[in-house]
Write a protein that holds these residues in place. Structure first.
Motif, mmCIF file in Angstrom:
data_model
loop_
_atom_site.group_PDB
_atom_site.id
_atom_site.type_symbol
_atom_site.label_atom_id
_atom_site.label_comp_id
_atom_site.label_asym_id
_atom_site.label_seq_id
_atom_site.Cartn_x
_atom_site.Cartn_y
_atom_site.Cartn_z
ATOM 1 N N THR A 371 0.855 -1.182 0.000
ATOM 2 C CA THR A 371 0.000 0.000 0.000
ATOM 3 C C THR A 371 0.895 1.237 0.000
ATOM 4 N N GLU A 372 0.241 2.394 0.013
ATOM 5 C CA GLU A 372 0.986 3.657 0.031
ATOM 6 C C GLU A 372 1.582 3.976 1.396
ATOM 7 N N ASP A 373 1.305 3.151 2.401
ATOM 8 C CA ASP A 373 1.803 3.373 3.761
ATOM 9 C C ASP A 373 3.334 3.332 3.789
ATOM 10 N N VAL A 374 3.947 4.275 4.507
ATOM 11 C CA VAL A 374 5.411 4.336 4.598
ATOM 12 C C VAL A 374 5.915 3.922 5.973
ATOM 13 N N ALA A 375 5.070 3.266 6.772
ATOM 14 C CA ALA A 375 5.446 2.942 8.154
ATOM 15 C C ALA A 375 6.719 2.119 8.227
ATOM 16 N N ILE A 376 6.935 1.170 7.288
ATOM 17 C CA ILE A 376 8.114 0.318 7.433
ATOM 18 C C ILE A 376 9.411 1.088 7.242
ATOM 19 N N ALA A 377 9.381 2.195 6.519
ATOM 20 C CA ALA A 377 10.581 3.033 6.428
ATOM 21 C C ALA A 377 10.945 3.552 7.814
#
Length: 430
Positions: A371-377
């Motif tokens: 998805t567009e989620d960047v949490a793992i960065a």
């Protein structure tokens, strides 16, 4: 001032990078702060990882998530109402206990991971902190070394190659930004090489080129050619990382290479891979043997682990106990960390910390259905994992994450510490 509590938890159906349904959870705190968590989905999956709850039937190929959304609405939301959002471990323990199965099968790993991430985001936002800083507290952080797909294969590309990911790493890069520059040149050159050979057939699930190779080794030759065409020396400015994903074509110590029309036993597979290690500039290999082949993994790691990172993905499924056991047995020397594979943030962090205690390489990873989620960065930076694997250097759901690390590196300025090769378990310097 009274600390905020969780006021409500809401879930909705959204769509992932393959156009399939997934779950987004939205947690609202009593101070009005909102946090969102988005559940990714994998195509190549370990048998012991958290299980998504899917509806079955004919709608969307059986992949709809109304049952998982109901889990959030009917059970998870009421159970978390009034709880402390800053107690991530307590929240995640409550989710684990509420589900009551070893793989999150009852509520759905897609429900639990979305809520776990949403609580984490809400807590960071309530404190006015970027997520990476909320995770790290006052500790210094490390910017991760990226592993970036150039060619996609396996379950991510119609099995055009048996090997799932042909990736590059930038061992001489002095910053994350420089590592991305190297990758951009290699990715562009790889497309030109494929176009020149008439082999270019679009892109795979994670954005890597989807070529029509006649053998797995042809892909390695093409990757070396792309590195050279980009103006780099293979093994110096750009080296190779592979995800074999052997559980997809191996079982019981037998490995069936569909592209090459042959079957190898455990020893034959080891000889096959070690031949590559001798001929190509390979720094890292993920899941070189199937998840049921601990003997094959141990032998391989004993043979190459002093100069090659051997990663457990399907074999370890982001499980701290399995990481500790692998460290004692010497089966691998690195762990892939996928939050949705564990089902909660706390379990994923525990696996990462278990790997660090063992001297393993630790790699935070995305999934093929993203998805567009960047949490793992932010997880990779906040946990100082050392490495980050997101997919290729194309498609917005991938680039959003690479670009987010660029922003974090810039925000840190002179305090930014890039992991580089120190992130690898053998700590080789150049």
């Amino acid at each position: 001032m009274t600390e905020p509590a969780i006021r409500s938890v809401h879930a909705r159906r959204i769509w992932d990078s393959r156009g399939r349904p997934t779950v987004e959870a939205e947690v609202t705190l009593s101070d009005g702060t909102v946090g969102r968590g988005l559940a990714p989905a994998g195509a190549s999956r370990g048998s012991r990882e958290a299980v998504d709850r899917r509806d079955g039937g004919t709608r969307f190929g059986g992949l709809d998530v109304q049952g998982a959304i109901a889990s959030v609405r009917d059970e998870i939301g009421p159970a978390l109402a009034g709880r402390d959002p800053f107690d991530q471990a307590g929240i995640d323990a409550a989710l684990i206990a509420l589900d009551g199965t070893p793989t999150k099968a009852r509520l759905g790993g897609n429900a639990t991971v979305a809520v776990s991430l949403a609580v984490l985001q809400a807590a960071a936002a309530s404190r006015g902190l970027p997520l990476w800083r909320h995770l790290a507290g006052e500790d210094a952080v490390t910017i991760p070394l990226p592993e970036i797909q150039i060619f996609g294969g396996g379950a991510h590309a119609g099995r055009r190659t048996d090997i799932q990911d042909f990736m590059v790493m930038a061992p001489r890069a002095r910053s994350f930004a420089e590592a991305l520059e190297v990758t951009a040149e290699v990715y562009r050159a790889a497309g030109a090489v494929m176009a020149g050979r008439g082999l270019l057939q679009g892109v795979a699930d994670e954005g890597g080129w989807w070529p029509a190779f006649t053998s797995n080794e042809e892909a390695l030759d093409a990757l070396v050619a792309a590195i050279e065409r980009a103006g780099f020396t293979p093994g110096e400015e750009a080296a190779i990382s592979l995800d074999i994903a052997a559980s997809e074509f191996g079982r019981g110590g037998r490995y069936r290479l569909g592209l090459e029309g042959r079957e190898l036993d455990r020893d034959g597979m080891a000889e096959y891979l070690m031949g590559w290690c001798a001929r190509y500039p390979i720094l890292s290999i993920e899941d070189p043997f199937a998840e049921d082949d601990a003997e094959g993994l141990a032998r391989f790691t004993a043979a190459v682990g002093d100069h090659i990172q051997v990663i457990g993905d399907d074999f370890l499924v982001t499980n701290a106990a399995l990481v500790a056991a692998a460290a004692q047995a010497g089966t691998v020397n690195a762990v892939l960390v996928k939050v949705n594979q564990a089902g909660t943030v706390s379990e994923a962090r525990a696996a990462c910390e278990a790997g660090r205690r063992a001297g393993f390489g630790t790699i935070v990873s995305a999934r093929s259905g993203e998805t567009e989620d960047v949490a793992i960065a932010h997880l990779a930076v906040g946990w100082s994992a050392g490495q980050l694997k997101v997919g290729s250097f194309a498609r917005s759901e991938r680039m959003a994450k690479w670009n987010e690390v660029l922003r974090i590196e810039e925000a840190l300025g002179a305090r930014a510490r890039f992991a580089g090769l120190t992130a690898l378990p053998f700590r080789r310097s150049r």
